[in-house]
Design a protein around this motif. Sequence first.
Motif, short mmCIF file in Angstrom:
data_model
loop_
_atom_site.label_atom_id
_atom_site.label_comp_id
_atom_site.label_asym_id
_atom_site.label_seq_id
_atom_site.Cartn_x
_atom_site.Cartn_y
_atom_site.Cartn_z
N ILE A 1 0.85 -1.19 0.00
CA ILE A 1 0.00 0.00 0.00
C ILE A 1 0.88 1.24 0.00
N GLY A 2 1.00 1.85 -1.17
CA GLY A 2 1.83 3.03 -1.30
C GLY A 2 2.86 2.84 -2.39
N GLU A 3 3.97 3.53 -2.25
CA GLU A 3 4.99 3.58 -3.30
C GLU A 3 6.10 2.58 -3.01
N ALA A 4 6.66 2.02 -4.08
CA ALA A 4 7.55 0.86 -3.95
C ALA A 4 8.91 1.18 -3.34
N GLU A 5 9.49 2.33 -3.69
CA GLU A 5 10.88 2.59 -3.33
C GLU A 5 11.20 2.41 -1.85
N PRO A 6 10.39 2.95 -0.92
CA PRO A 6 10.79 2.87 0.49
C PRO A 6 10.49 1.54 1.17
N VAL A 7 9.80 0.61 0.50
CA VAL A 7 9.36 -0.60 1.21
C VAL A 7 9.87 -1.90 0.61
N LEU A 8 10.19 -1.93 -0.67
CA LEU A 8 10.50 -3.20 -1.32
C LEU A 8 11.68 -3.94 -0.70
N PRO B 1 -2.30 -4.42 12.22
CA PRO B 1 -2.75 -3.04 12.49
C PRO B 1 -4.24 -2.89 12.17
N VAL B 2 -4.92 -2.09 12.94
CA VAL B 2 -6.35 -1.85 12.68
C VAL B 2 -6.53 -1.20 11.31
N ARG B 3 -5.65 -0.28 10.99
CA ARG B 3 -5.65 0.33 9.66
C ARG B 3 -4.22 0.30 9.12
N VAL B 4 -4.08 0.05 7.84
CA VAL B 4 -2.76 -0.09 7.22
C VAL B 4 -2.33 1.26 6.67
N LYS B 5 -1.24 1.78 7.20
CA LYS B 5 -0.75 3.08 6.75
C LYS B 5 0.02 2.94 5.45
N LYS B 6 -0.28 3.81 4.50
CA LYS B 6 0.47 3.82 3.24
C LYS B 6 1.90 4.27 3.50
N ILE B 7 2.76 3.98 2.54
CA ILE B 7 4.14 4.41 2.62
C ILE B 7 4.47 5.18 1.35
N HIS C 1 -4.69 6.73 4.71
CA HIS C 1 -3.95 7.68 3.88
C HIS C 1 -3.63 8.97 4.61
N GLY C 2 -3.92 8.99 5.90
CA GLY C 2 -3.58 10.17 6.71
C GLY C 2 -4.60 11.27 6.65
N ILE C 3 -5.68 11.09 5.90
CA ILE C 3 -6.70 12.13 5.76
C ILE C 3 -7.61 12.11 6.99
N ALA C 4 -7.79 13.26 7.59
CA ALA C 4 -8.56 13.36 8.83
C ALA C 4 -10.02 12.96 8.62
#
Length: 563
Positions: free
Chosen positions: A123-130, A186-192, A523-526
Amino acid sequence: MALLYPNTYSLAVSNLGFQLVYSLLNEQQGVVCERVVYPDAGQRLRSLESNRPLTDFTIVCVSASFEHDFPRLAGMLTAGCIEPMAANRPQTIAPGAPLVILGGVAIFMNPEPVAPFADLMVIGEAEPVLADVFAKLSTGIMKGVKRRNLLSRCAAVRGCYVPSLYTYLYDNDGRVQKIIVDSGAPVRVKKIVQQEATCAAHSMQMSPVAELGMYMTELGRGCSRGCRFCAAGFIYRPPRLWTGKAIVAAINNRPPHVNRVGLLGMEMADGVTLDHIAAILQEQQCALSFSSLRADRISPQLLDLLAISNLKSVAIAPDGASERLRRVINKGLLEKDLLSAAEKLVRAGIVHLKLYVMIGLPTETEADLAELIEMLGRMRQVILAPAKKQGRMPELTLSVNSFVPKPWTPFQYLSYGGLSTEQALADKSASTAVLALKKKIRYLRRMIKKLPNIQLKVDRPERVLEQAVFSRGDRRLADVLLDIGTGKYTFKQAMRAYGLSSWQYAVRPRSVGEMMCWEVLDHGIAEGYLYRELERALREKTTVPCDTSCCKRCGVCGDALEI
């Protein structure tokens, strides 16, 4: 491992995200990644690099960018002799019973329609997590760790979503009632997200059969404008514009024989950055291409580059048919911006001008469409003088697309077809929405016939209905996608076979406070921000673009301030 793209080769090699993931995977120690694309008729499903079947791979990754590729995704797994449903795969991970990982923008917008096919989702962009994920996977698979245990370890990594650890309960009307989360997940999965880049993403494989036959460079990710229909503008928050240095570094990586550069994200780039890039391209004698251009960001420097690039066709996107609708959608474009852009582009030698407009937007009426026709007439008059100097009247093409309510946007609550809440609830049939759109298309056809040298291109609303269903779909659609993807049923037949309603997914208006299936992601949106933006839209109130140095409205960059 195999990396699948659920569409044809020409589209796969034109997709910057697919190219990026392929390169990142092959950079991992101990990883050899081969590509697999949707085969042409009569061809077998095999890897491009060594002609191997999917059953030869221990890990199968999928990059999905569009909802309409979901049935192909399911069909490719089945054609590759891989058990499509993750719940039915054996606990031992091995060739023939691989770990299936899904990623791509369509996945971190709403993963739920294809969640049953995935062991793991990024969930999110590949560079920081792969690198982190594949280090865990490689070690675990070599040690013989069972599937469920390995996936539980991955669930602790930010940006990793393991669908089997989440159970959805629905009420009698199909609304999500509750999401039950296994202990440890996690209850909610945070994007990266990738915060910055020293070198912007760029083309890494070139092919003469690519849909976009050019070298592509990314200007940034996200968009500060906050158009209320656009999922990318919300799920890619905070918007990040790469530095001119990073963009130039990417441009300089192109092969020596390539002299046409396509820029991705022209609509988000500021004028200073665009002028800098234009100067660099001119200096290097490179031609410029792009998908669309924001009408209020056309500088003399950019026009000079267009003129020497021999670019004949340019697209601009009013999106809303009238100035009132452009306030509703927060587009921020006036008619004078569009007319000025058309005149400048024709003076620069453009002979084919395309305008992208949506129908079925909230509060849209025939008066809005009539204003569009009047604006097209005025645009023809504006470009007449420069066209005479060019010796040719440019062709105008109006490309009309049906609006689809997207997750994570203020318009996620609305109905496909542009129906009001009362209309949508009065007749619980998706055909009402489709007919409403067709009526608007007929009106546009009739009116445009009165204007010479203007072409009209439209989509088929019943076809876009499928996208609208998949866009707000949940896990109950997995069997539908599988049967479509394997050719067992058509879309309508499959929905009927499983007792599912297109109205329920695409047309039913959502209420404030209703739990959305995609809210398993964070996605961090309130909370409440998107609905407040919808209320502003209905009052025709605009919201200023994001300024990440001080903006606190949506909550992504800090605690949200109510406006």
